[in-house]
Write a protein that holds these residues in place. Structure first.
Motif, PDB file in Angstrom:
ATOM      1  N   ASP A  66       0.854  -1.187   0.000  1.00 26.57           N
ATOM      2  CA  ASP A  66       0.000   0.000   0.000  1.00 26.57           C
ATOM      3  C   ASP A  66       0.894   1.242   0.000  1.00 26.57           C
ATOM      4  O   ASP A  66       2.104   1.141   0.248  1.00 26.57           O
ATOM      5  N   LYS A  71       0.569   4.633   1.981  1.00 24.58           N
ATOM      6  CA  LYS A  71      -0.315   5.263   2.972  1.00 24.58           C
ATOM      7  C   LYS A  71      -0.260   6.785   2.953  1.00 24.58           C
ATOM      8  O   LYS A  71      -1.219   7.448   3.323  1.00 24.58           O
ATOM      9  N   GLY A  82      -6.043   6.545   4.194  1.00 21.00           N
ATOM     10  CA  GLY A  82      -6.496   5.153   4.170  1.00 21.00           C
ATOM     11  C   GLY A  82      -5.702   4.314   3.182  1.00 21.00           C
ATOM     12  O   GLY A  82      -5.711   3.082   3.242  1.00 21.00           O
ATOM     13  N   TYR A  97      -5.662  -9.805   7.872  1.00 25.72           N
ATOM     14  CA  TYR A  97      -4.736  -8.915   7.171  1.00 25.72           C
ATOM     15  C   TYR A  97      -3.580  -8.607   8.117  1.00 25.72           C
ATOM     16  O   TYR A  97      -3.803  -8.027   9.178  1.00 25.72           O
ATOM     17  N   ASN A 108      -5.547  -6.438  10.723  1.00 29.93           N
ATOM     18  CA  ASN A 108      -6.920  -6.057  10.412  1.00 29.93           C
ATOM     19  C   ASN A 108      -7.722  -7.339  10.245  1.00 29.93           C
ATOM     20  O   ASN A 108      -7.172  -8.389   9.902  1.00 29.93           O
ATOM     21  N   ARG A 162     -10.153  -7.968   8.096  1.00 29.86           N
ATOM     22  CA  ARG A 162     -10.905  -7.760   6.849  1.00 29.86           C
ATOM     23  C   ARG A 162      -9.924  -7.559   5.715  1.00 29.86           C
ATOM     24  O   ARG A 162      -8.726  -7.448   5.919  1.00 29.86           O
ATOM     25  N   GLY A 218      -8.025  -5.319   2.863  1.00 31.29           N
ATOM     26  CA  GLY A 218      -7.519  -3.944   2.853  1.00 31.29           C
ATOM     27  C   GLY A 218      -8.086  -3.165   1.682  1.00 31.29           C
ATOM     28  O   GLY A 218      -8.468  -3.747   0.667  1.00 31.29           O
ATOM     29  N   ASP A 219      -8.123  -1.878   1.834  1.00 35.01           N
ATOM     30  CA  ASP A 219      -8.528  -0.992   0.754  1.00 35.01           C
ATOM     31  C   ASP A 219      -7.403   0.020   0.586  1.00 35.01           C
ATOM     32  O   ASP A 219      -7.145   0.770   1.537  1.00 35.01           O
ATOM     33  N   PRO A 220      -6.650   0.048  -0.465  1.00 31.79           N
ATOM     34  CA  PRO A 220      -6.889  -0.478  -1.808  1.00 31.79           C
ATOM     35  C   PRO A 220      -6.218  -1.818  -2.156  1.00 31.79           C
ATOM     36  O   PRO A 220      -6.216  -2.202  -3.320  1.00 31.79           O
ATOM     37  N   GLU A 221      -5.685  -2.565  -1.186  1.00 30.23           N
ATOM     38  CA  GLU A 221      -5.014  -3.822  -1.543  1.00 30.23           C
ATOM     39  C   GLU A 221      -5.938  -4.790  -2.296  1.00 30.23           C
ATOM     40  O   GLU A 221      -5.514  -5.478  -3.232  1.00 30.23           O
TER      41      GLU A 221
HETATM   42  N1  GLY Z   1      -4.924  -0.118   3.137  1.00 27.82           N
HETATM   43  C1  GLY Z   1      -4.876  -0.255   4.535  1.00 27.82           C
HETATM   44  C2  GLY Z   1      -6.072  -0.823   5.139  1.00 27.82           C
HETATM   45  O1  GLY Z   1      -7.013  -1.229   4.485  1.00 27.82           O
HETATM   46  O2  GLY Z   1      -6.103  -0.908   6.356  1.00 27.82           O
END
Ligand code: GLY
Ligand code: AMP
Length: 421
Positions: free
Chosen positions: A215, A217, A229, A272, A288, A290, A292-295
């Protein structure tokens, strides 16, 4: 009749998840609550029920013969949405509340890592400003200050000086800048090395790792500016050796899944691990519960097997068949509203992406004004493209973005730069 699936969430991550599900030959309908107006272009049906209205979502699912639910974001997971769906007799993919706590409390995550000897940055937890300050002075800079609870990626300060660290402690412990999330802080050793995200499908003790991603950040090029994010990602990450990933699976992901079972908090869902490749091996900087966003927008591109079938198998006690592409790269660049991650502009027109050939668009902070999509959030959309080399994939994304009007928005021009020599 194929499967009917409900996805919970509304960002680019959920667009990618829902789109991957709808591509499966075994899926007939994908609903998304609340989703966003951009998703309808891929045939995803929006459901106007809030993420925290569990009974409303359960009622909808029963009325519409939803086979199972996929939960995207952390907040509903921490609110126990999986527990509530399960109690209502509806399968939901994601960790129960007790397991999602691995993301919900950094202090809890640290306790697990210490107890089960999972490599992470050395740390201590504080409630009291004076004690925290004394610890920072003793340890010196650089040092990392983290609000204990959820803070949308903004509760972390990587302090280069002791003064900055003390300022951050003051904000969190004395001025309650993050509300109850910052009433407790974790002070952590600064780890140097490259960051990577290792996600895995987890069912209790079973771990099925995904391909890794990296990512970006920080808001601006060359990793300058405030934390966000995430401004873009790519997968795989060529400069992280396979051995480092293998070690992370063996010393971090598998032991964590095992630890959660031992603790009576068995984890089923997407785990994650945010990792730093240090000289002494991979170490955890965050967990995490869940995707990831944007992964997600780049990692799911690398999946060859049927995503819906994988989740269906995981929910039904079967062994999933999971295959990843072995060649090529995927790059995703986030287009964010001018001003993000602080106050940002809204209601700028989104370009028309209906004629993208091989690239993809994943919408996030958008809404419809008639037939026109306009910006309505911090991260507005992401353009993803694949290529034989990382450079090819990167070029394809920027070829798309260079041709469109991005007024009112900005994006980083260097996504993937660490992977390109
Ligand atoms: N890209 C980091 C996250 O989703 O926590
Ligand atoms: P987090 O929200 O925990 O992912 O932290 C945000 C960012 O701060 C990470 O993406 C890292 O770049 C950085 N960071 C967090 N913890 C550490 C650490 N212990 N050492 C160095 N950098 C860190």
């Amino acid at each position: 009749m194929g499967l009917t699936i409900l996805v919970i969430g509304s960002g680019g991550r959920e667009h990618a998840i829902a789109q991957k599900l709808i591509q499966s030959p075994n899926v007939s309908t994908v609903f998304c609550a609340k989703g966003n107006a951009g998703m309808t272009r891929d045939g995803i049906q929006l459901v106007d029920i809030a993420e925290d209205d569990h009974s409303g979502l359960i009622k909808f699912s029963k009325e519409n013969q939803v086979d199972w639910v996929f939960v995207g974001p952390e907040i509903p997971l921490l609110n126990g949405i999986v527990d509530d769906f399960t109690a209502a007799g509806l399968p939901a993919f994601g960790p129960v509340k007790a397991a999602a706590f691995i993301e919900g409390s950094k202090d809890f995550a640290k306790k697990i890592m210490n107890k089960y000897e999972i490599p992470t940055a050395e740390h201590q937890t504080f409630f009291d400003f004076e004690q925290a300050k004394a610890y920072v002075i003793e340890k010196g800079a650089p040092i990392v200050i983290k609000a204990d609870g959820l803070a949308a990626g903004k509760g972390v300060v990587v302090a280069q000086t002791v003064e900055v660290a003390i300022e951050a402690l003051k904000d969190m412990l004395e001025y309650n800048k993050f509300g109850s999330s910052g009433a407790k802080v974790v002070i952590e050793e600064f780890l140097s090395g490259e960051e990577f995200s290792l996600l895995a499908f987890v069912r209790n003790q079973e771990v099925y790792p995904m391909v890794i991603a990296q990512d970006h950040k920080r808001a601006y090029e060359q990793d300058k500016g405030p934390n966000t994010g995430g401004m873009g990602a790519y997968s795989p990450v060529p400069q992280i050796p396979d051995q480092m990933v293998k070690e992370a699976i063996e010393t971090i992901v598998k032991p964590t899944a095992h630890a959660m079972v031992e603790e009576g908090r068995a984890f089923t869902g997407i785990l994650y691990a945010g990792l730093i490749a240090t000289e002494s091996g991979p170490k955890v900087i965050e967990f995490n519960a869940r995707f990831g966003d944007p992964e997600t927008q780049v990692v799911l591109q690398r999946l060859e097997s049927d995503f819906a079938q994988i989740i269906d198998d995981l929910l039904n006690g079967k062994k999933p068949d999971i295959k990843w592409k072995q060649e090529g790269y995927s790059v995703g660049v986030v287009v964010a509203a001018e001003g993000y991650p602080n106050n940002y502009e809204k209601e700028h027109k989104i370009p028309d992406f209906s004629d993208l050939n091989t690239a993809h668009v994943y919408y996030a902070g958008v809404k419809a004004q008639g037939n026109q999509l306009v910006s309505n959030g911090g991260r507005v959309y992401l353009i993803e493209a694949s290529g034989d080399t990382l450079k090819d994939a990167q070029k394809s994304v920027y070829d798309v973005l260079n041709k469109v009007n991005t007024e009112g928005t900005f994006y980083r021009k260097d996504i993937g730069f660490k992977g390109i020599k």
